[in-house]
Structure formats: structure tokens, C-alpha cells
Design an enzyme around this catalytic site. Structure first.
Site, PDB file in Angstrom:
ATOM      1  N   HIS A  57       0.849  -1.186   0.000  1.00 61.82           N
ATOM      2  CA  HIS A  57       0.000   0.000   0.000  1.00 61.82           C
ATOM      3  C   HIS A  57       0.891   1.244   0.000  1.00 61.82           C
ATOM      4  CE1 HIS A  57      -3.770  -2.099   1.892  1.00 61.82           C
ATOM      5  NE2 HIS A  57      -3.184  -2.848   0.961  1.00 61.82           N
ATOM      6  N   GLU A  59       0.984   3.841   1.930  1.00 54.69           N
ATOM      7  CA  GLU A  59       1.533   4.209   3.241  1.00 54.69           C
ATOM      8  C   GLU A  59       2.689   3.308   3.635  1.00 54.69           C
ATOM      9  OE1 GLU A  59      -2.983   5.024   3.374  1.00 54.69           O
ATOM     10  OE2 GLU A  59      -1.663   3.459   2.586  1.00 54.69           O
ATOM     11  N   CYS A  87      -5.893   1.968   5.953  1.00 59.14           N
ATOM     12  CA  CYS A  87      -6.541   0.733   6.387  1.00 59.14           C
ATOM     13  C   CYS A  87      -5.935   0.325   7.734  1.00 59.14           C
ATOM     14  CB  CYS A  87      -6.334  -0.356   5.324  1.00 59.14           C
ATOM     15  SG  CYS A  87      -4.636  -0.966   5.245  1.00 59.14           S
ATOM     16  N   CYS A  90      -2.168  -0.306   7.544  1.00 64.97           N
ATOM     17  CA  CYS A  90      -1.371   0.909   7.374  1.00 64.97           C
ATOM     18  C   CYS A  90      -1.405   1.780   8.627  1.00 64.97           C
ATOM     19  CB  CYS A  90      -1.838   1.684   6.148  1.00 64.97           C
ATOM     20  SG  CYS A  90      -1.475   0.812   4.609  1.00 64.97           S
TER      21      CYS A  90
END
Length: 161
Positions: A57, A59, A87, A90
């Protein structure tokens, strides 16, 4: 408008730009920028499909880069600007890295509406349950960030996870 708001907008727009680069490469519409004391450390976009790594992801990629650049796993004093509310994975990485602040644009619900398989647990709820000290600012440039989701959703090659 206060200087912090101007800087917040500037850094969020860098995350948006990075996410747009990812979308043009066939990736998911998420970007992140890490800043320390007003200095940009790094920006990254989601590369889940390009790397076949479900944890890649924006992040996570930004945190990995910032740790390498700063040569530490302690990112205290840093802020992360994310095009979408992080999420749970993250958010946890932000917490463990010691980030002082999360600033996000679109919400987890916005990502869910775009078709992503999101766990509907807000950052504020995770902060409360986990007794995290991170400051959280949500909804910054939300409409610009939602436009990213819409741009991505028009692609014939879009893929969700």
C-alpha cells in the site's frame, strides 16, 4: 488560512500527484507523502498489482522509504499525508513507526464505495482502542481525493483487492 493549512494542502497534493502516477501505471488510486519539519522525505503510491504484494500500500511503501532515507525505524516527528484513510494494516504501521500525525483525504467508506474490500474501522476508532497518540486529521481535500477514485474507476484495466 494558516500556514499549516497551506502546507497540509501542499503535501496532500503531492500525495494526490503520486497516486495519479500510480493510476496511470495501472495501480490502485492511493498515494502517500511523509514530511518531517516541513521537509518532504518521500512520496509513494500503491504498487500492489505491480509487485504482487498485497501489503504494498502507499503508506507502507512511504514508511519503508522514509525509514531507509532517515536510517531509522523511528519516524517520530513525521507526518504522513495519505489520499485515503489508512486501512488497519497501514494505521498500525504508522503507529509502530511512531509517526506523529496522519492526514488523509477520502475516507475508508469512500474506498469501500469504489469497490475496495475495506475493513470498516476508522482511524479514530483504532486510535481510541489502541490508545495511540497519533494526531489524525481527516477529509483534507476530500473531493480531490475522491476524484482519484473516480479517475481510477473509469479505467478498463482497474482491479480491486
Amino acid at each position: 488560512m494558516k500556514t499549516d493549512n497551506l502546507n497540509d494542502n501542499k503535501f496532500m497534493r503531492l500525495a494526490i500527484k503520486k497516486a495519479g502516477q500510480g493510476v496511470r501505471k495501472g495501480q490502485s488510486p492511493f498515494g502517500a507523502c511523509i514530511v518531517k519539519k516541513g521537509k518532504i522525505i518521500c512520496c509513494a503510491h500503491n504498487i500492489v498489482w505491480g509487485s504482487t504484494d498485497i501489503t504494498a500500500h502507499a503508506e507502507i511503501n512511504a514508511i519503508r522509504s522514509a525509514c531507509r532515507i532517515l536510517r531509522t525505524v523511528d519516524l517520530s516527528g513525521c507526518a504522513i499525508y495519505s489520499t485515503c484513510e489508512p486501512c488497519p494494516m497501514c494505521f498500525s504501521a504508522c503507529h509502530w513507526a511512531g509517526l506523529s500525525r496522519i492526514v488523509y483525504g477520502a475516507s475508508i467508506e469512500d474506498a469501500k464505495k469504489a469497490g475496495f474490500s475495506e475493513l470498516r474501522i476508522s482511524n479514530s476508532k483504532m486510535k481510541k482502542l489502541g490508545h495511540s497518540r497519533m494526531a489524525i486529521t481527516g477529509g483534507l481535500l476530500r473531493e480531490e481525493n475522491i476524484r482519484l477514485l473516480k479517475l481510477w474507476s473509469k479505467r478498463k484495466d482497474k482491479r480491486v483487492y
